[in-house]
Design an enzyme around this catalytic site. Structure first.
Site, PDB file in Angstrom:
ATOM      1  N   GLU A   1      32.404  40.469  45.846  1.00 21.18           N
ATOM      2  CA  GLU A   1      32.996  41.065  47.042  1.00 21.18           C
ATOM      3  C   GLU A   1      32.072  42.109  47.645  1.00 21.18           C
ATOM      4  O   GLU A   1      31.956  42.213  48.866  1.00 21.18           O
ATOM      5  CB  GLU A   1      34.360  41.682  46.696  1.00 21.18           C
ATOM      6  CG  GLU A   1      35.267  41.851  47.910  1.00 21.18           C
ATOM      7  CD  GLU A   1      36.727  42.021  47.515  1.00 21.18           C
ATOM      8  OE1 GLU A   1      37.357  40.988  47.194  1.00 21.18           O
ATOM      9  OE2 GLU A   1      37.231  43.140  47.497  1.00 21.18           O
TER      10      GLU A   1
ATOM     11  N   GLU B   1      29.532  40.309  49.534  1.00 20.58           N
ATOM     12  CA  GLU B   1      30.107  39.791  50.778  1.00 20.58           C
ATOM     13  C   GLU B   1      30.199  40.916  51.812  1.00 20.58           C
ATOM     14  O   GLU B   1      29.853  40.736  52.979  1.00 20.58           O
ATOM     15  CB  GLU B   1      31.499  39.232  50.489  1.00 20.58           C
ATOM     16  CG  GLU B   1      31.982  38.216  51.519  1.00 20.58           C
ATOM     17  CD  GLU B   1      33.340  37.631  51.138  1.00 20.58           C
ATOM     18  OE1 GLU B   1      33.838  37.915  50.035  1.00 20.58           O
ATOM     19  OE2 GLU B   1      33.880  36.887  51.964  1.00 20.58           O
TER      20      GLU B   1
ATOM     21  N   CYS C   1      42.563  40.265  46.380  1.00 25.98           N
ATOM     22  CA  CYS C   1      43.004  40.262  44.984  1.00 25.98           C
ATOM     23  C   CYS C   1      44.494  40.074  44.825  1.00 25.98           C
ATOM     24  O   CYS C   1      44.974  39.677  43.784  1.00 25.98           O
ATOM     25  CB  CYS C   1      42.641  41.578  44.316  1.00 25.98           C
ATOM     26  SG  CYS C   1      40.887  41.812  44.273  1.00 25.98           S
TER      27      CYS C   1
ATOM     28  N   SER D   1      38.346  38.104  52.264  1.00 23.97           N
ATOM     29  CA  SER D   1      37.260  37.802  51.337  1.00 23.97           C
ATOM     30  C   SER D   1      37.570  36.480  50.640  1.00 23.97           C
ATOM     31  O   SER D   1      38.711  36.225  50.255  1.00 23.97           O
ATOM     32  CB  SER D   1      37.154  38.918  50.304  1.00 23.97           C
ATOM     33  OG  SER D   1      36.415  38.472  49.198  1.00 23.97           O
TER      34      SER D   1
ATOM     35  N   LYS E   1      51.673  35.967  41.146  1.00 24.81           N
ATOM     36  CA  LYS E   1      50.654  35.205  40.428  1.00 24.81           C
ATOM     37  C   LYS E   1      51.211  33.875  39.930  1.00 24.81           C
ATOM     38  O   LYS E   1      50.485  32.914  39.762  1.00 24.81           O
ATOM     39  CB  LYS E   1      50.137  36.008  39.240  1.00 24.81           C
ATOM     40  CG  LYS E   1      49.484  37.321  39.626  1.00 24.81           C
ATOM     41  CD  LYS E   1      47.995  37.211  39.817  1.00 24.81           C
ATOM     42  CE  LYS E   1      47.319  38.564  39.866  1.00 24.81           C
ATOM     43  NZ  LYS E   1      46.484  38.767  41.055  1.00 24.81           N
TER      44      LYS E   1
END
Lengths: 146, 604, 427
Positions: B306, B309, B327, B347, B386
């Site tokens: 990241e 990036e 995230c 990202s 998640k």
């Protein structure tokens, strides 16, 4: 009129949500799931919230109405005027119980006071208000709708 | 500060503070099922606040303002402290009223406790025990379903009871719902989503979704952390875990998130913020995990990718700015659902546990000649979203999921308890080194602002060639929902915005839509204070508890020798052996992902 | 006893669809006189003061049930709006949906322009640009009449413009309500207008402080507004002479049940039930005997001497709280069980479902009423009923919960505790 056209006749402001729902309800007879998502998008509101408003209301319907919608007023005034007997007659005639699960054909329910007390007992069939209904007249009135 | 009296005893409190919050602070117990410390107005309400509505009517106390003679019954959650106020929190009448109201709420619960996943950990049940409710003298409002036929009929007619098990993360059982409105409140006021609302009226009123469709929200799970009964819970996957452990052909590999180790202790009566990392690892081994890896290591890799990036987008103008962190799966899904036009800002780096998972079934499997199909990859996460993320098509190779099962902190606690394991009594153990070495840059991912801080530490190195003098970037830390933090990297001033709560995120995005932005990097975490306040974290939760967890996270950071991801030897090793270099085609394949506009499944 | 026709003076004598017929009978004169006075700022402020004084002196209080002094409500909201520089909203509550109440519907159907004229004057007095008239969603005819009346008033340029010091054109929006008793509660009504479900909110803050869009809001009943024009016509002194004590002016009574001539009648406050029932209503229907009378929804069961008490907003001995002015006359042929069931059904159905005692309690009471009706009461029902009534009264969020408890309280008060014993399931 399409739902799109109805939507465009209102500014997407919070105060218009109720008038819009009323209009959609009158036009289609109920407010369908698809329409709720369209309305939600237009007003930038959560669909769940709109459904919450619809279901809190006595007038707005979230499901397609049955072919025969019968509502019998069991408000205190109509009870004094004998709506209990009228309801029993209607239950007998249609052979369904009031306030049970509705089906496609018949939905018989009781309601509480529509402000027409002077003309009680009140029976509302498919949005037509019948006043001063006597138990003996039930057959005649219902016959016209079947 | 003013003086008030509660139960004849004097207290110094802030003017306007709510009595329930005061009692909470001084441990004066008041039954309450609808107010929650997580709500923004819990401590001190705004002047004209009409959002909160005291609906459970259990926290009623008797209060008398200065100069008044008579005591009045008023809910403690809306009663504000004024000078000379006198409060009685319990007397025979109050107890009687509370008991009747509790009984009315408890009617629908008759006989459901024994097989409820919240059994013994349920606010409603605790109150029922405290107020000695043992007989059921009322009639359940939401009837139990007796036959399959009835069930069909109910589903068809969209009747009042609804069990939603179809969505990937959250189970909703309206029969256990007591209509306290907490979930509606967090969903609306914290996340700005309103996936659920009050539905119906009078004796038909329930909390539900439109036309009873399964939940299709961001699955942040905040509703499950505030639900006082078992109506909203995470989708339980303990069964799948136990099955895999008992399967001799499966190699069970578990990884644990940074925010778990400071909260798991709470499941076993330890104070919030107790750091239990070594015991947690050994507990996992006791449960039958073959290997235990560390998600923090994945976080280090996330930082590597990241920060590259970010550096590339800033220096070389590749891609759009501001760059959004990726995230938090709830945030990613929220963006896909509501703002697909901003997906190019996101990202492409996978979230840390997906990086570890990806390496487990590729790098690690290859090194140890394991068939990815024989690996059962488990992630212990503070998060319900998640569970959804693990089910995404992007995280699947040849029909094999990268992560086979996600357990929340709460489920993990439940699993340990069911095995009779007591966390405090276990020996210490360490992560398996193959994918288990990490720096504290990964550890601070657990708190809001952590991703930014960790990224800056490495971005500084990438952009200037050397480490920052002071690597604790305190401007990234804080407990406000929207924060601006500027960082000096060489001659460059990097402006970042750190946000938690999706409602806050929506505000920032709306400003961005209008073209107003004053930042280059945006970190969003859906849950309050980041993952330490996650939807899968132990119950109860409150700002105070989260502060303790946060302190522990930063204490961990201080005590570690390696505090920057690019100094992690394992990171270097993996790049050398497998991924070539940050941003390489291989890194892209294993560490990055793609996003797309979300198509609603149940809305048609 | 003859009716005292103040606000119903023109009812039945004019065509509700024709603004001309109202004007020809002296309608809109008060508004025109007022408009003349407010051409300058000074004049406007003077006129404002004058009307506020008049209303406060007249003792007019809200006709929606609670009886809050109207002038005070206006003053609080006006001062708050001036101080905070927020817009002030006027909401006219026509969501009449208590069983047996039909006087607002009567007014709207018979003389809509009296209401519109009052609204416009009040909007000028309070410097309010936007007025909502929230009408019960099931009132189709009333909605139509009111909509036409607003259009007609607009066409006759009564809604303002540039001729006065208050330059704004007043917008009157007729809203078809969502349909339900709870929307009559002012905070629920505001919630509904704001595009929400329409759930009552905690007070304070009261709407004059913080209502629609958190702005100061005046919520007035249709009947209250209808009092304004007659009050301007007759002046405070004469108005005060109507009524008794501090309850001044007249009140519309909706009489229903077993009387010969049910209907809407106007009498000064302080009138007795007997005068109404045995006067203009012509006594009981043929062959029916009076059992008891209920006033204001679920009031006490009144008999005998109590019929001579006065109907008023004042509290005290020998006084009957008038509420909305609905009078239900029950005869001896009616089974009390049926009536109890009817009330319980109404409350269980109309609760908004927000707070515990009301959502759950009204349902339990309905179940008890069901068993009462079928003479299958259970051993503990009396005790359960008492517990529920207590939590409804003491712990519910809005006044609705208290109302829901009243039928049960009243039936026990009237018949005594053994009312339940006689109806238990036979063993």
């Amino acid at each position: 009129m399409t739902i799109q056209k109805i939507l465009l006749s209102f500014e997407p402001e919070k105060e218009n949500i109720l008038p819009l729902l009323q209009k959609v309800n009158v036009h289609f007879g109920y407010i369908s799931k698809d329409d709720v998502y369209r309305i939600a998008e237009y007003f930038d509101m959560a669909p769940a919230k709109i459904y919450g408003i619809i279901t809190a209301s006595e007038i707005l319907k979230s499901e397609k109405p049955s072919q025969l919608e019968v509502a019998v007023c069991t408000g205190p005034h109509c009870v004094i005027k004998g709506s209990g007997e009228v309801l029993k007659e209607i239950e007998k005639y249609l052979s369904v119980k009031a306030d049970r699960q509705a089906d496609e054909r018949i939905n018989l329910k009781t309601i509480s006071c529509t402000g027409h007390c002077l003309a009680g007992p009140i029976v509302i069939i498919n949005n037509n208000v019948h006043e001063n209904v006597k138990p003996a007249e039930v057959d005649d009135i219902l016959k016209d709708y079947l | 500060m003013i003086k008030i009296k509660i139960n004849q005893k004097q207290y110094q409190v802030k003017e306007g503070q709510r009595i329930l919050a005061v009692c909470n602070k001084y441990r004066i117990e008041i039954a309450s099922l609808c107010s929650h410390p997580n709500f923004s107005d819990f401590e001190k309400p705004a002047e004209q606040d009409r959002s909160s509505n005291a609906v459970c009517r259990l926290c009623l106390v008797k209060a008398r303002k200065k100069g008044e003679r008579k005591y009045q019954l008023i809910p403690a959650c809306i009663l504000k402290a004024t000078a000379g106020l006198e409060v009685i929190t319990e007397d025979a009448e109050i107890i009687r009223l509370r008991k009747t109201n509790l009984e009315l709420l408890f009617v629908n619960h008759a006989g459901l406790c024994a097989h409820c996943s919240k059994n013994m950990d349920c606010e409603l049940q605790n109150l029922a025990i405290k107020y000695d409710i043992d007989e059921f003298r009322f009639v359940p409002r939401l009837n139990e379903i007796e036959s399959n036929e009835e069930l069909d009929l109910l589903y068809e007619k969209m009747s009042r009871r609804m069990i939603d098990t179809e969505n990937p993360a959250i189970v909703r059982d309206s029969e256990k719902c007591i209509h306290c409105g907490r979930c509606v409140d967090v969903c609306k006021n914290m996340q700005g989503i309103e996936a659920i609302s009050s539905v119906g009226k009078g004796n038909q009123a329930v909390v539900g979704t439109e036309y009873n469709v399964p939940l299709e929200c961001s699955y942040c799970g905040q509703c499950t952390t505030v639900c006082p009964s078992g109506a909203l819970t995470e989708k339980n996957e303990i069964g799948a875990f136990v099955k895999a452990v008992n399967d001799p052909n499966k190699t069970v590999i578990v990884q644990t998130a940074p925010a778990i180790r400071v909260s798991l202790g709470e499941e076993f009566g330890m104070p919030p913020g107790a750091i239990v990392t070594p015991k947690m690892v050994s507990a996992l081994r006791e449960c039958g995990a073959d290997l235990v890896f560390d998600t923090n290591f994945g976080a280090d890799l996330t930082v590597m990718e990241e920060s590259l990036e970010l550096a590339e987008r800033i220096k070389k103008g590749r891609g759009v700015l501001p760059l959004f962190s990726s995230c938090c799966p709830a945030w990613v899904l929220f963006l896909e659902q509501n703002y697909p036009e901003f997906l190019s800002h996101l990202s492409t780096v996978r979230s840390p546990y997906m990086i570890v998972a990806s390496l487990i079934k590729s790098y690690y499997a290859k090194q140890n000649t394991l068939n990815p199909k024989d690996i059962f990859s488990v992630a212990i996460m503070p998060c319900t979203a998640k569970k959804y993320e693990a089910s995404r098509a992007e995280f699947r190779k040849d029909g094999v999921r990268d992560v086979d099962c996600v357990l929340t902190t709460r489920e993990f606690g439940q699993l340990l308890r069911s095995k009779g394991l007591k966390l405090a009594e276990l020996d210490d153990s360490e992560f398996d080194p193959a994918l288990g070495i990490s720096t504290s840059a990964g550890a601070i991912f657990g708190a809001s602002g952590g991703v930014t801080e960790a990224t800056i530490r490495t971005a500084h190195y990438l952009m200037t060639g050397k480490n920052a003098k002071e690597i604790e970037f305190k401007q990234a830390r804080g407990s406000v929902g929207v924060r601006l933090a500027d960082f000096k990297i060489g001659n460059f001033k990097l402006r970042t915005k750190i946000v938690y709560g999706l409602k806050n995120a929506r505000k920032v995005l709306e400003e961005l839509k209008k073209g107003e932005h004053d930042f280059d990097f945006l970190e969003v975490m859906a849950c309050p204070d980041g993952c330490i306040g996650g939807g899968g974290q132990p119950i109860p939760t409150s700002p105070k508890i989260r502060r303790a967890r946060k302190r522990a996270i930063y204490a961990q950071d201080k005590n570690m020798s390696l505090r920057m991801s690019h100094e992690n030897t394992l990171v270097k090793k993996i790049y050398d052996e497998f991924l070539i270099a940050p941003g390489s085609y291989k890194a892209k394949k294993y560490l990055h992902t793609k996003y797309h506009r979300y198509h609603y499944k149940w809305r048609k | 006893m003859q009716e005292t026709k103040i606000i119903t003076k023109l009812c039945g004598k004019i065509d509700p669809f024709s603004i001309e017929s109202y004007i020809s009978r002296g309608g809109y004169q008060q508004l025109l006189a007022y408009l003349k006075n407010i051409k300058t700022k000074k004049g406007r402020l003077q006129a404002h003061k004058k009307i506020m004084k008049l209303v406060e002196e007249s003792g007019l209080c809200g006709r929606g049930g609670a009886g809050f002094p109207t002038g005070e409500k206006w003053r609080i909201a006006y001062q708050k709006a001036q101080k905070s520089r927020q817009p002030l909203y006027l909401i006219v509550n026509g969501d009449e949906s208590q069983p047996g109440a039909f006087k607002d519907s009567f007014l709207m159907k018979k003389n809509p322009h009296l209401i519109i004229e009052g609204i416009i004057i009040l909007a000028y007095v309070l410097e309010c640009k936007k007025v909502f008239v929230y009408i019960n969603g099931t009132f189709k005819e009333e909605l139509e009449i009111m909509r036409q009346a607003v259009t007609a008033a607009f066409e006759h340029k009564f809604l303002g413009g540039k001729t006065t010091d208050f330059k704004e054109r007043i917008k009157i929006k007729i809203i078809q309500g969502a349909g339900g008793y709870i929307y009559g509660e002012e905070t629920a009504l505001i919630d509904s207008l704001e595009g929400n479900r329409g759930e009552p909110k905690i007070k304070p803050p009261f709407p004059p402080q913080s209502g629609y869009n958190n702005s100061p809001t005046v919520v007035n009943n249709i009947e209250t507004i209808a009092n304004l024009v007659p009050l301007l016509e007759m002046g405070a002194k004469k108005y005060r002479q109507l009524g008794k004590g501090n309850a001044t002016g007249t009140k519309l009574f909706s009489v229903s049940g077993a009387v010969k001539n049910p209907g809407v009648f106007e009498f000064p406050l302080g009138t007795s039930l007997r005068a109404i029932i045995y006067g203009i209503c012509g006594g009981m229907e043929k062959g029916k005997k009076l059992a008891f009378v209920q006033v204001g929804g679920t009031g006490d069961f009144l008999v005998g001497k109590q019929l001579d008490y006065c109907l008023t907003y004042e509290k005290g001995k020998q006084k009957i709280p008038v509420g909305l002015g609905n009078i239900l006359v029950v005869d001896k042929n009616v089974a009390v069980e049926d009536l109890m069931f009817s009330w319980s059904q109404f409350y269980a159905r109309e609760s908004c479902g927000q707070c515990t005692p009301c959502r759950e309690g009204t349902y339990q009471l309905l179940k008890i009423a069901e068993r009462l009706k079928e003479k299958k009461l259970m051993e503990k029902d009396y005790e359960n009923m008492q517990d529920i009534v207590e939590v409804l009264e003491k712990t519910s969020l809005c006044p609705f919960g208290n109302f829901a408890a009243q039928p049960w309280k009243k039936v026990i008060k009237f018949y005594g505790a053994d009312f339940f014993d006689a109806r238990k399931r036979k063993k």
